[in-house]
Design a protein around this motif. Structure first.
Motif, short mmCIF file in Angstrom:
data_model
loop_
_atom_site.label_atom_id
_atom_site.label_comp_id
_atom_site.label_asym_id
_atom_site.label_seq_id
_atom_site.Cartn_x
_atom_site.Cartn_y
_atom_site.Cartn_z
N LEU A 129 7.38 -23.45 31.30
CA LEU A 129 6.77 -22.92 32.52
C LEU A 129 6.82 -23.79 33.63
O LEU A 129 7.06 -23.59 34.74
N ARG A 130 6.16 -25.14 33.45
CA ARG A 130 6.23 -26.16 34.48
C ARG A 130 7.55 -26.26 34.90
O ARG A 130 7.73 -26.48 36.23
N SER A 131 8.57 -26.75 34.10
CA SER A 131 9.92 -26.91 34.57
C SER A 131 10.42 -25.70 35.40
O SER A 131 11.19 -25.61 36.45
N MET A 132 10.19 -24.24 34.90
CA MET A 132 10.52 -23.21 35.68
C MET A 132 10.11 -23.08 37.01
O MET A 132 10.88 -22.65 37.93
N PHE A 133 8.73 -23.69 37.19
CA PHE A 133 8.17 -23.48 38.53
C PHE A 133 8.33 -24.76 39.48
O PHE A 133 7.59 -24.71 40.44
N SER A 134 9.34 -25.73 38.87
CA SER A 134 9.45 -26.90 39.65
C SER A 134 10.66 -27.42 39.92
O SER A 134 11.13 -27.93 40.83
N ASP A 135 11.54 -26.97 39.03
CA ASP A 135 13.21 -27.16 39.07
C ASP A 135 13.74 -25.97 39.94
O ASP A 135 13.66 -25.00 39.27
N ASN A 136 14.34 -26.49 40.85
CA ASN A 136 14.44 -25.43 41.76
C ASN A 136 16.43 -25.02 41.50
O ASN A 136 16.78 -24.30 42.17
N ARG A 137 16.71 -26.01 40.57
CA ARG A 137 18.33 -25.71 40.39
C ARG A 137 18.54 -24.76 39.53
O ARG A 137 19.72 -23.96 39.54
N VAL A 138 17.76 -24.06 38.72
CA VAL A 138 18.16 -23.25 37.88
C VAL A 138 17.03 -21.91 38.12
O VAL A 138 15.74 -22.19 38.25
N PRO A 139 17.58 -20.77 38.23
CA PRO A 139 16.76 -19.77 38.37
C PRO A 139 15.48 -19.42 37.52
O PRO A 139 16.11 -19.58 36.34
N PRO A 140 14.65 -18.84 37.62
CA PRO A 140 13.59 -18.83 36.66
C PRO A 140 13.96 -17.91 35.77
O PRO A 140 14.42 -16.78 36.02
N ASP A 141 13.27 -17.93 34.30
CA ASP A 141 13.83 -16.80 33.23
C ASP A 141 12.82 -16.11 33.14
O ASP A 141 11.56 -16.33 32.87
N ASP B 262 7.58 -12.16 41.76
CA ASP B 262 7.01 -13.31 42.12
C ASP B 262 7.43 -14.50 41.09
O ASP B 262 7.23 -15.72 41.78
N ILE B 263 7.84 -14.17 40.02
CA ILE B 263 8.42 -15.30 38.96
C ILE B 263 9.53 -15.88 39.55
O ILE B 263 9.93 -17.05 39.97
N GLN B 264 10.43 -14.73 40.11
CA GLN B 264 11.74 -15.11 40.84
C GLN B 264 11.65 -16.25 41.80
O GLN B 264 12.35 -17.12 42.13
N LYS B 265 10.56 -15.68 42.74
CA LYS B 265 10.28 -16.50 44.00
C LYS B 265 9.39 -17.81 43.76
O LYS B 265 9.11 -18.51 44.45
N ARG B 266 9.01 -18.07 42.43
CA ARG B 266 8.18 -19.18 41.91
C ARG B 266 7.00 -19.24 42.75
O ARG B 266 6.41 -20.43 43.00
#
Lengths: 309, 309
Positions: free
Chosen positions: A240-252, A215-219
């Motif tokens: 965390l905010r940037s991971m779940f809003s910035d679609n350019r970088v895959p979430p860590d 689910d993290i990978q899929k935001r």
């Protein structure tokens, strides 16, 4: 198209040997009806209607979410296009209502069939409201824990509440029993979704068949994520905010999981799950079910709260 | 979104002063109910449900057809996106059923409410079947006159048949009267659509507000076109086929109209219209309506068959 969605045929109309889904809602409806000493035959068309209704929501959800596969097959819209898929979903919605209207056994039971249709349609209303909120949350700036729980109570739990209440309708139609069934189903439905959220992050890939932190990978903003976004601060919150809003970088996934642990989001989520499971137990204790029924309903609740996939 | 579609509010939620549609179906339902000496109060929730159901089909149709305006305003999907529009249509479908379930007056009339819900839902089933055929015809190689009439009997006429049959349900619920009402509505619905097809090609632009040969310009395969494609031959057939399949060149309205005249398609279409209007009259003559009711229902039929816009 409806029969394809139900897993009965292939896209060319030939008989299919495929996954037809678990029929959870009709099964639980009939289990509750039997546990309460009700009339299974009378409940059967309503139970079948629930499965048709569930499949209507799946066909439309797949269009709305652009999902291309369902139960290892292309979704209806992928095979026939979006206009036909929307229409096929509408037909399944209609067939669901017609099936529920046919419930109640012989012709003298119009009030039961009417009550059943009203309960199913009100449940469907909650599902459309939950779906509305779910879509709106995707672009909303701030979604809190309370918003999320309100959404899943509608989108995920409403049809489970309907399933159990239908069982009570065809087992004497007592208002107090109906209310307890509704509460039991609503709480169990929330437990089901929260357990899903736990498995979506901390599930064992070897058991779930999904990658670590799927689910993290899929935001997906599930309960643990929403809790962490709401309660973490400083660099954790920013990250965390940037991971779940910035679609350019895959979430860590690793970093996000560490933030969740620091925010106490896993403990919070599992505590919430236990609370709702407890409330389900309270509702079940009020139900005049047989010993056999109680054992089975308790087993269902335990399974839903602790399943590994 | 539902209230926006119904013309009650603007997109920002403020009260709207806009076209709310003509409410044809509820009006005709209540007219028939009154003509048969029925209980208008009991019929009212079902009549309202018909309008909700009609609007559900409009919201979904606009998504399916990519239509961007409806009643001089942006369509729901244009304002809120397709996923929310599909969901709002589903909610209107639900609200329609809930409204019909509430019909019948006092609590003792569950059988009437159940019958009304069944009739409305069966009508909706026909509409989804008609919509399926309509979408399929867009890409079908050969669509004949019989296919087309079968499609419009479902897509356009089914809800008018339901409107009149509901009137009969709340006026004694006699099976023969219900059947005659259904036939009357079905025939009038077909007349309505055929008249639409005539106006779409030969309507007076000053009255319809649409350009000359509007349906030809939009390559809509309406009854006159389907007749001409089926019956013309030689160069006329080749020319018409290419005009309705080749999207690179805008159709030549004048040439197409001349081909229709040579094929006798206008005469054929108007003959068909008169046939169905005659059958509607036959059904009306079997109905035990008051003199006042008969005059009004005849006026409705005449208006539908001869309207200029």
């Amino acid at each position: 198209m409806a029969r394809y969605q139900l897993g009965q045929v292939n896209a060319d109309g030939s008989p299919a040997a495929t996954d037809r889904g678990k029929a959870v809602r009709p099964t639980l409806c009939l289990l509750m009806c039997e546990a309460l000493g009700g009339d299974l035959e009378a409940a059967l068309p309503a139970a079948a209607g629930l499965e048709l209704l569930h499949n209507f929501t799946l066909v439309h959800d797949d269009v709305m979410d652009d999902d291309e596969t369902r139960r290892h097959r292309p979704t209806v819209w992928v095979v026939w296009g979006r206009p036909q898929a929307i229409d096929a979903g509408d037909l399944l919605h209609v067939l669901a209502t017609l099936s529920v209207l046919r419930s109640g056994g012989n012709g003298a039971s119009a009030p039961l069939a009417k009550d059943a249709t009203e309960v199913v349609t009100q449940g469907c209303r909650l599902v459309t409201e939950g779906q509305h909120l779910d879509i709106a949350f995707e672009t909303a700036a701030n979604v809190g824990v309370a918003d999320y729980l309100d959404m899943i109570a509608r989108k995920s739990a409403a049809l489970l509440a309907v399933a159990f209440e239908l069982g009570a309708i065809f087992a004497g139609n007592d208002p107090a029993t109906r209310a307890a069934c509704r509460a039991y189903g609503r709480e169990l439905g929330v437990v089901f979704q929260i357990r899903d959220d736990v498995l979506g992050i901390w599930g064992d890939p070897a058991v779930t068949g999904k990658p670590v932190g799927a689910d993290i990978q899929k935001r997906k903003k599930t309960l643990p994520i929403i809790h962490a976004l709401e309660t973490s601060d400083g660099p954790d919150r920013t990250r965390l905010r940037s991971m779940f809003s910035d679609n350019r970088v895959p979430p860590d996934v690793e970093a996000a999981t560490a933030i969740l642990e620091r925010a106490g989001s896993r403990d919070f989520t599992e505590h919430r799950l236990r609370q709702h499971a407890h409330q389900a137990g309270e509702a079940l204790s009020q139900l005049p079910v047989s010993d056999w029924g109680r054992r089975n309903l308790e087993a269902v609740a335990t399974y839903i709260a602790t399943r590994d996939r």
